[in-house]
Structure formats: structure tokens, C-alpha cells
Scaffold this active site. Structure first.
Site, PDB file in Angstrom:
ATOM      1  N   ASP A  11      25.799  42.752  43.325  1.00 44.52           N
ATOM      2  CA  ASP A  11      25.763  42.984  41.881  1.00 44.52           C
ATOM      3  C   ASP A  11      24.333  43.303  41.447  1.00 44.52           C
ATOM      4  O   ASP A  11      23.653  42.467  40.845  1.00 44.52           O
ATOM      5  CB  ASP A  11      26.310  41.758  41.137  1.00 44.52           C
ATOM      6  CG  ASP A  11      27.805  41.588  41.364  1.00 44.52           C
ATOM      7  OD1 ASP A  11      28.479  42.596  41.636  1.00 44.52           O
ATOM      8  OD2 ASP A  11      28.292  40.451  41.280  1.00 44.52           O
ATOM      9  N   LYS A  33      30.644  43.537  48.743  1.00 49.34           N
ATOM     10  CA  LYS A  33      31.466  43.979  47.606  1.00 49.34           C
ATOM     11  C   LYS A  33      30.638  44.880  46.691  1.00 49.34           C
ATOM     12  O   LYS A  33      29.562  44.489  46.233  1.00 49.34           O
ATOM     13  CB  LYS A  33      31.974  42.765  46.817  1.00 49.34           C
ATOM     14  CG  LYS A  33      32.850  43.149  45.634  1.00 49.34           C
ATOM     15  CD  LYS A  33      33.569  41.938  45.056  1.00 49.34           C
ATOM     16  CE  LYS A  33      32.806  41.243  43.961  1.00 49.34           C
ATOM     17  NZ  LYS A  33      32.796  41.932  42.669  1.00 49.34           N
ATOM     18  N   ASP A  60      35.368  47.021  44.528  1.00 51.30           N
ATOM     19  CA  ASP A  60      35.990  46.217  43.461  1.00 51.30           C
ATOM     20  C   ASP A  60      35.873  46.943  42.122  1.00 51.30           C
ATOM     21  O   ASP A  60      35.065  46.601  41.279  1.00 51.30           O
ATOM     22  CB  ASP A  60      35.290  44.846  43.406  1.00 51.30           C
ATOM     23  CG  ASP A  60      35.927  43.898  42.401  1.00 51.30           C
ATOM     24  OD1 ASP A  60      37.100  44.116  42.026  1.00 51.30           O
ATOM     25  OD2 ASP A  60      35.246  42.935  41.992  1.00 51.30           O
ATOM     26  N   LYS A  62      38.726  47.546  40.241  1.00 47.87           N
ATOM     27  CA  LYS A  62      39.864  47.074  39.425  1.00 47.87           C
ATOM     28  C   LYS A  62      40.585  48.225  38.731  1.00 47.87           C
ATOM     29  O   LYS A  62      40.614  48.316  37.509  1.00 47.87           O
ATOM     30  CB  LYS A  62      39.392  46.029  38.402  1.00 47.87           C
ATOM     31  CG  LYS A  62      38.756  44.799  39.047  1.00 47.87           C
ATOM     32  CD  LYS A  62      38.398  43.730  38.034  1.00 47.87           C
ATOM     33  CE  LYS A  62      37.851  42.463  38.661  1.00 47.87           C
ATOM     34  NZ  LYS A  62      36.540  42.609  39.326  1.00 47.87           N
ATOM     35  N   HIS A  64      43.195  50.501  36.968  1.00 50.02           N
ATOM     36  CA  HIS A  64      44.277  50.214  36.012  1.00 50.02           C
ATOM     37  C   HIS A  64      44.506  51.487  35.206  1.00 50.02           C
ATOM     38  O   HIS A  64      43.777  51.781  34.263  1.00 50.02           O
ATOM     39  CB  HIS A  64      43.850  49.058  35.088  1.00 50.02           C
ATOM     40  CG  HIS A  64      44.965  48.502  34.255  1.00 50.02           C
ATOM     41  ND1 HIS A  64      44.854  47.350  33.530  1.00 50.02           N
ATOM     42  CD2 HIS A  64      46.225  48.939  34.044  1.00 50.02           C
ATOM     43  CE1 HIS A  64      45.993  47.101  32.906  1.00 50.02           C
ATOM     44  NE2 HIS A  64      46.837  48.052  33.197  1.00 50.02           N
ATOM     45  N   ASP A  65      45.526  52.263  35.594  1.00 53.23           N
ATOM     46  CA  ASP A  65      45.759  53.546  34.931  1.00 53.23           C
ATOM     47  C   ASP A  65      47.203  53.947  35.229  1.00 53.23           C
ATOM     48  O   ASP A  65      47.957  53.159  35.801  1.00 53.23           O
ATOM     49  CB  ASP A  65      44.732  54.573  35.473  1.00 53.23           C
ATOM     50  CG  ASP A  65      44.375  55.632  34.436  1.00 53.23           C
ATOM     51  OD1 ASP A  65      45.304  56.160  33.787  1.00 53.23           O
ATOM     52  OD2 ASP A  65      43.175  55.934  34.278  1.00 53.23           O
ATOM     53  N   ILE A  66      47.576  55.168  34.888  1.00 53.73           N
ATOM     54  CA  ILE A  66      48.936  55.594  35.212  1.00 53.73           C
ATOM     55  C   ILE A  66      49.051  55.712  36.741  1.00 53.73           C
ATOM     56  O   ILE A  66      48.044  55.902  37.434  1.00 53.73           O
ATOM     57  CB  ILE A  66      49.303  56.930  34.519  1.00 53.73           C
ATOM     58  CG1 ILE A  66      48.327  58.037  34.911  1.00 53.73           C
ATOM     59  CG2 ILE A  66      49.353  56.758  33.003  1.00 53.73           C
ATOM     60  CD1 ILE A  66      48.744  59.416  34.418  1.00 53.73           C
ATOM     61  N   THR A 124      39.521  35.571  35.081  1.00 55.65           N
ATOM     62  CA  THR A 124      39.273  34.131  34.885  1.00 55.65           C
ATOM     63  C   THR A 124      38.434  33.870  33.637  1.00 55.65           C
ATOM     64  O   THR A 124      38.322  32.733  33.194  1.00 55.65           O
ATOM     65  CB  THR A 124      38.558  33.514  36.110  1.00 55.65           C
ATOM     66  OG1 THR A 124      37.458  34.344  36.442  1.00 55.65           O
ATOM     67  CG2 THR A 124      39.491  33.386  37.284  1.00 55.65           C
ATOM     68  N   GLN A 194      29.548  30.565  36.200  1.00 59.11           N
ATOM     69  CA  GLN A 194      30.818  30.122  36.787  1.00 59.11           C
ATOM     70  C   GLN A 194      31.066  28.674  36.373  1.00 59.11           C
ATOM     71  O   GLN A 194      30.151  27.863  36.383  1.00 59.11           O
ATOM     72  CB  GLN A 194      30.763  30.212  38.319  1.00 59.11           C
ATOM     73  CG  GLN A 194      30.549  31.622  38.850  1.00 59.11           C
ATOM     74  CD  GLN A 194      31.815  32.469  38.841  1.00 59.11           C
ATOM     75  OE1 GLN A 194      32.838  32.082  38.283  1.00 59.11           O
ATOM     76  NE2 GLN A 194      31.735  33.642  39.436  1.00 59.11           N
ATOM     77  N   ARG A 215      25.318  35.650  43.466  1.00 61.57           N
ATOM     78  CA  ARG A 215      23.964  35.186  43.199  1.00 61.57           C
ATOM     79  C   ARG A 215      23.419  34.137  44.167  1.00 61.57           C
ATOM     80  O   ARG A 215      22.233  34.201  44.507  1.00 61.57           O
ATOM     81  CB  ARG A 215      23.874  34.708  41.740  1.00 61.57           C
ATOM     82  CG  ARG A 215      23.914  35.874  40.769  1.00 61.57           C
ATOM     83  CD  ARG A 215      24.315  35.471  39.381  1.00 61.57           C
ATOM     84  NE  ARG A 215      25.719  35.084  39.309  1.00 61.57           N
ATOM     85  CZ  ARG A 215      26.334  34.709  38.195  1.00 61.57           C
ATOM     86  NH1 ARG A 215      25.659  34.647  37.067  1.00 61.57           N
ATOM     87  NH2 ARG A 215      27.608  34.404  38.208  1.00 61.57           N
TER      88      ARG A 215
HETATM   89  O1  C5P Z   1      27.219  35.665  41.508  1.00 69.12           O
HETATM   90  P1  C5P Z   1      28.614  35.152  41.676  1.00 69.12           P
HETATM   91  O2  C5P Z   1      28.824  34.416  42.981  1.00 69.12           O
HETATM   92  O3  C5P Z   1      29.107  34.367  40.476  1.00 69.12           O
HETATM   93  O4  C5P Z   1      29.470  36.505  41.762  1.00 69.12           O
HETATM   94  C1  C5P Z   1      30.871  36.495  41.793  1.00 69.12           C
HETATM   95  C2  C5P Z   1      31.400  37.891  41.914  1.00 69.12           C
HETATM   96  O5  C5P Z   1      32.821  37.833  41.834  1.00 69.12           O
HETATM   97  C3  C5P Z   1      30.953  38.845  40.815  1.00 69.12           C
HETATM   98  O6  C5P Z   1      30.912  40.156  41.379  1.00 69.12           O
HETATM   99  C4  C5P Z   1      32.074  38.758  39.796  1.00 69.12           C
HETATM  100  O7  C5P Z   1      32.226  39.931  39.058  1.00 69.12           O
HETATM  101  C5  C5P Z   1      33.278  38.571  40.705  1.00 69.12           C
HETATM  102  N1  C5P Z   1      34.412  37.907  40.076  1.00 69.12           N
HETATM  103  C6  C5P Z   1      34.344  36.638  39.500  1.00 69.12           C
HETATM  104  N2  C5P Z   1      35.448  36.065  38.943  1.00 69.12           N
HETATM  105  C7  C5P Z   1      36.597  36.734  38.929  1.00 69.12           C
HETATM  106  C8  C5P Z   1      36.692  38.004  39.496  1.00 69.12           C
HETATM  107  C9  C5P Z   1      35.567  38.561  40.070  1.00 69.12           C
HETATM  108  O8  C5P Z   1      33.284  36.006  39.525  1.00 69.12           O
HETATM  109  N3  C5P Z   1      37.659  36.171  38.412  1.00 69.12           N
END
Ligand code: C5P
Length: 234
Positions: A11, A33, A60, A62, A64-66, A124, A194, A215
Site C-alpha cells: 500500500d 498484494k 486486489d 475489487k 464490481h460492474d456488469i 469491514t 484496524q 503496515r
Molecule cells: O496495513 P494493514 O495490515 O492494516 O493492511 C491491510 C490491507 O488489507 C490493506 O490493503 C487493506 O486495504 C486491506 N483490507 C482490510 N480490511 C478489509 C479488506 C481489505 O484491511 N476488510
């Protein structure tokens, strides 16, 4: 352990930093990823460069379309030789089936391995009240279960989900269905934004197949060492 379940989320917004991390982590992690933050600025070239290092890529974006558009996007991803990619299960069964068919036919046509197609159920970050706001059942647990069942029926290979959802999902999903969980924090590392996390080992014991970690590894002074330490705990 049969394979390395650690997926590191690249990221970052600079290709140079992404490649530096990829070079440091090659061989120590199961996959890298690439999500919308990096892909939007660095495009397919960064996927090719990471693949050239021999590291599997989880794209990743995600989708989401036709159904037709998602199928073509999946075909493009197959040409980039990605190992896993995400699709919103809320796009419906026809969309998921079109994506799976595109993965099969493109893999054969372009002589690439077929990627794992992973469904995203409920983000989430959404609360029950926010689900109600967009006209859905204001119950995230039920909505996750509903979309998980639809993903299975549509032939998807797995799901991205919170590690806290894994025990419930494992109760009714086929045993081979792949569960990919972000929200992982090694003991003692900063939570960031998180909220409901498990350690890597706890997540595997709960039934996760793959652990997405961003991270705690990428922001470390020595990402390779941190990744190696995490692998040691599994
Ligand atoms: O830095 P961290 O470990 O929090 O990164 C988690 C990764 O997982 C990020 O790329 C975030 O976009 C992704 N992600 C998430 N929760 C979700 C879906 C994806 O943290 N429900």
C-alpha cells in the site's frame, strides 16, 4: 506448513518504493498484494515488474460492474499473470459466474495459470447502521453469510473476510474454500486503524488460509526481517 500464507499489502504510491519492498520480500512471503492505491498510479507495469521478480501477485481491485465488463477485466488480469484477484460478491451470481468463465478461458488462451477468484462480502469498515443506509439488512454478520453462500454457489474459490468472521464461515463453507484475512497484527505491533485483529498464528488456527499484512511489515525499518520473524511464529 505446505506453503507460505503471508501476503504483504504493497500500500504505497510510488513504484520505486513498491519495487524496493518487493525485492526485499521476494522469497520470504507467499505473495504481494497490489490494490487500488498503487495500481491507480503505477498501473499494470508494476504488476509485470513484481512478477518479473518471481513473486506471486494478488490483484486486489475489487471488481464490481456488469458481468461482461468484469469478465473482460478478469481476462486482463489473467494476462498479467496474477495468482489471486477480488470481486464484490454483491455484484451477483451472474457477474461471479462470468468472471470464473473468463478466468478459465483466458488462462487457456494466454497459457497462464487460472487465478483464485475471491469474493468480497461486506467491507469491514461498514457498520450495521451504514448497511441500513444503503438499503441492506442492517446486520453485517447475516449479510456476510448470505454473500458467502452466494459466492460458493457461484463457484468462487474463496473469500476475503475479517479473521473474526472465520470461525462462523468455516461452519458452513466447503473445507477447500480459501479464506483470506486482513486485520492481522503480530503480537506487540501497532493496530493503526484496524480494530478487531488476530495474530498471524491465531488467524491460521481459526481457519484462515492466507494472511494479508500491510503496515506491520512495510513500515518496519527492516521489512524482510519482520516478515521472517512472522513466518517463524506460524
Ligand atoms: O496495513 P494493514 O495490515 O492494516 O493492511 C491491510 C490491507 O488489507 C490493506 O490493503 C487493506 O486495504 C486491506 N483490507 C482490510 N480490511 C478489509 C479488506 C481489505 O484491511 N476488510
Amino acid at each position: 506448513m505446505k506453503r507460505n500464507p503471508i501476503i504483504v499489502a504493497l500500500d504505497v504510491q510510488e513504484s520505486s518504493r513498491a519495487l524496493e519492498l518487493a525485492r526485499a520480500l521476494a522469497g520470504t512471503v507467499g505473495a504481494l498484494k497490489i490494490g487500488s492505491e498503487l495500481f491507480t498510479i503505477a498501473g499494470p507495469e508494476i504488476v509485470r515488474q513484481v512478477r518479473a521478480l518471481g513473486v506471486p501477485v494478488f490483484l486486489d481491485l475489487k471488481f464490481h460492474d456488469i458481468p461482461n465488463t468484469v469478465a473482460q477485466a478478469v481476462s486482463s488480469a489473467v494476462q498479467l499473470d496474477v495468482s489471486m484477484l477480488t470481486i464484490h460478491a454483491g455484484g451477483g451470481s451472474a457477474m461471479m459466474k462470468a468472471a470464473l468463465e473468463a478466468a478459465r478461458t483466458s488462462a487457456a488462451k494466454f497459457n497462464r495459470p487460472e487465478p483464485l477468484l475471491l469474493g468480497v462480502t461486506v467491507l469491514t469498515s461498514l457498520s450495521d447502521a451504514e448497511l441500513g443506509e444503503v438499503g441492506l439488512e442492517p446486520n453485517a454478520v447475516e449479510q456476510v453469510a448470505r454473500l458467502a453462500r452466494l459466492a460458493v454457489q457461484s463457484g468462487m474459490n474463496g473469500l476475503v473476510c475479517s479473521p473474526k468472521e472465520v470461525p462462523v464461515l468455516r461452519g458452513f463453507l466447503p473445507p477447500t474454500f480459501q479464506l483470506v484475512t486482513p486485520g492481522i497484527r503480530p503480537a506487540g505491533s501497532a493496530m493503526g486503524d484496524q480494530k478487531r485483529t488476530l495474530t498471524p498464528r491465531e488467524a491460521l488456527e481459526a481457519g484462515s488460509n492466507w494472511l494479508v499484512i500491510g503496515r506491520p511489515i512495510c513500515a518496519a525499518a527492516d521489512p524482510r526481517r519482520v516478515a521472517e520473524e512472522i513466518v517463524q511464529t506460524l
